[in-house]
Design an enzyme around this catalytic site. Structure first.
Site, PDB file in Angstrom:
ATOM      1  N   HIS A   1       0.845  -1.205   0.000  1.00 36.52           N
ATOM      2  CA  HIS A   1       0.000   0.000   0.000  1.00 36.52           C
ATOM      3  C   HIS A   1       0.879   1.253   0.000  1.00 36.52           C
ATOM      4  CE1 HIS A   1      -3.161  -2.597   2.259  1.00 36.52           C
ATOM      5  NE2 HIS A   1      -3.628  -2.386   1.043  1.00 36.52           N
TER       6      HIS A   1
ATOM      7  N   LYS B   1     -18.315  -5.624   8.048  1.00 37.62           N
ATOM      8  CA  LYS B   1     -17.054  -6.381   8.137  1.00 37.62           C
ATOM      9  C   LYS B   1     -16.548  -6.376   9.567  1.00 37.62           C
ATOM     10  CE  LYS B   1     -14.670  -6.201   3.665  1.00 37.62           C
ATOM     11  NZ  LYS B   1     -13.466  -5.665   3.003  1.00 37.62           N
TER      12      LYS B   1
ATOM     13  N   ARG C   1      -2.515  -6.247  -8.394  1.00 35.15           N
ATOM     14  CA  ARG C   1      -1.433  -7.212  -8.182  1.00 35.15           C
ATOM     15  C   ARG C   1      -1.446  -8.286  -9.248  1.00 35.15           C
ATOM     16  NH1 ARG C   1      -3.378  -8.433  -2.223  1.00 35.15           N
ATOM     17  NH2 ARG C   1      -5.227  -8.407  -3.521  1.00 35.15           N
TER      18      ARG C   1
ATOM     19  N   SER D   1      -3.058  -7.700   3.080  1.00 35.09           N
ATOM     20  CA  SER D   1      -3.292  -7.497   4.522  1.00 35.09           C
ATOM     21  C   SER D   1      -3.741  -8.804   5.165  1.00 35.09           C
ATOM     22  CB  SER D   1      -4.369  -6.431   4.743  1.00 35.09           C
ATOM     23  OG  SER D   1      -3.967  -5.197   4.230  1.00 35.09           O
TER      24      SER D   1
HETATM   25  O1  PNS Z   1      -8.876  -2.742   0.500  1.00 34.08           O
HETATM   26  P1  PNS Z   1     -10.148  -3.249  -0.118  1.00 34.08           P
HETATM   27  O2  PNS Z   1     -10.967  -3.977   0.921  1.00 34.08           O
HETATM   28  O3  PNS Z   1      -9.897  -4.064  -1.347  1.00 34.08           O
HETATM   29  O4  PNS Z   1     -10.982  -1.938  -0.567  1.00 34.08           O
HETATM   30  C1  PNS Z   1     -12.256  -2.074  -1.147  1.00 34.08           C
HETATM   31  C2  PNS Z   1     -12.949  -0.716  -1.282  1.00 34.08           C
HETATM   32  C3  PNS Z   1     -12.954   0.055   0.027  1.00 34.08           C
HETATM   33  C4  PNS Z   1     -12.266   0.123  -2.332  1.00 34.08           C
HETATM   34  C5  PNS Z   1     -14.396  -1.016  -1.749  1.00 34.08           C
HETATM   35  O5  PNS Z   1     -14.964  -1.992  -0.935  1.00 34.08           O
HETATM   36  C6  PNS Z   1     -15.316   0.215  -1.704  1.00 34.08           C
HETATM   37  O6  PNS Z   1     -15.167   1.118  -2.488  1.00 34.08           O
HETATM   38  N1  PNS Z   1     -16.273   0.201  -0.750  1.00 34.08           N
HETATM   39  C7  PNS Z   1     -17.222   1.283  -0.571  1.00 34.08           C
HETATM   40  C8  PNS Z   1     -18.620   0.917  -1.093  1.00 34.08           C
HETATM   41  C9  PNS Z   1     -18.661   1.116  -2.581  1.00 34.08           C
HETATM   42  O7  PNS Z   1     -18.601   2.231  -3.054  1.00 34.08           O
HETATM   43  N2  PNS Z   1     -18.727  -0.017  -3.329  1.00 34.08           N
HETATM   44  C10 PNS Z   1     -18.641  -0.021  -4.773  1.00 34.08           C
HETATM   45  C11 PNS Z   1     -19.978   0.135  -5.426  1.00 34.08           C
HETATM   46  S1  PNS Z   1     -19.978  -0.640  -6.957  1.00 34.08           S
END
Ligand code: PNS
Length: 166
Positions: free
Chosen positions: A17, A41, A93, A131
Site C-alpha cells: 500500500h 465487516k 497485483r 493485509s
Molecule cells: O482494500 P479493499 O478492501 O480491497 O478496498 C475495497 C474498497 C474500500 C475500495 C471497496 O470496498 C469500496 O469502495 N467500498 C465502498 C462501497 C462502494 O462504493 N462499493 C462499490 C460500489 S460498486
C-alpha cells in the site's frame, strides 16, 4: 487542484500500500487515503486505529506532505464527491484483482463520469502481498517485518496479544 482518493480497508496498511501511496501522491496535488469503515465487516483494527496507523506511516515518510487520511462509510463515489476528488487510485497485483477492479471502476464511472479510476500495477516485490496474509502470519506469531512498515510491526503483534488475553 487535482485531488485523488486511494480507498481501501488497510487492515493493516502494508508495504505494498505504501508503495502505491508514494507513487500516486506524485500524480495529484492532494492524495486522500480513504479508510473504509464497514459495519458489516469485522476488521482487526477499528477504523480509528487504521487511520492512526496510516498517519504514523505517512508522518515517517517526510516526502508525503500532501497526503491526508480520512475514514469513510458508504459509497466510495459519494466520498469522492464530498472530497472533490476526480481520481480514484487502486493497485493491481494480478489478473484476479483486475476482474473485480474493472467492474467496480466501471460502476463508479457510471455513477459519476467526472471521477476516473487510475490503476497502479503493484511493484513486483509486493505482488504477493495482502493485509489478509499479514494478519494470518502475525496471528501465528510469524515474522511480518518485510511486509508492513517498521513503525507498525509492534502494533500488529500487540493487537493479537490483546485479543488472546481477553
Ligand atoms: O482494500 P479493499 O478492501 O480491497 O478496498 C475495497 C474498497 C474500500 C475500495 C471497496 O470496498 C469500496 O469502495 N467500498 C465502498 C462501497 C462502494 O462504493 N462499493 C462499490 C460500489 S460498486
Amino acid at each position: 487542484m487535482k485531488i485523488g482518493i486511494y480507498p481501501g480497508s488497510f487492515d493493516p496498511i502494508t508495504r505494498g500500500h505504501l508503495d502505491i501511496i508514494v507513487r500516486a501522491s506524485g500524480l495529484v496535488d492532494k492524495l486522500i487515503i480513504g479508510v473504509l469503515q464497514n459495519s458489516a465487516k469485522k476488521p482487526l483494527f477499528t477504523a480509528e486505529e487504521r487511520v492512526e496507523l496510516i498517519e504514523r506511516v505517512v508522518k515517517e515518510n517526510t516526502n508525503l506532505t500532501s497526503v491526508q487520511v480520512i475514514a469513510f462509510e458508504g459509497l466510495l463515489i459519494e466520498f469522492a464527491r464530498q472530497q472533490q476528488a476526480s481520481i480514484i487510485v487502486r493497485g493491481l497485483r494480478a489478473i484476479t484483482d483486475f476482474e473485480y477492479e474493472l467492474q467496480i471502476a466501471q460502476m463508479n464511472h457510471k455513477l459519476d463520469s467526472k471521477v476516473d479510476t487510475v490503476f497502479f500495477t503493484t511493484s513486483v516485490e509486493y505482488s504477493y502481498l495482502s493485509s489478509s496474509a499479514v494478519k494470518e502470519i502475525a496471528s501465528y506469531g510469524g515474522d511480518i517485518s518485510q511486509f508492513v512498515p517498521d513503525c507498525l510491526i509492534k502494533s500488529v503483534y500487540d493487537k493479537y496479544n490483546s485479543i488472546r488475553s481477553v
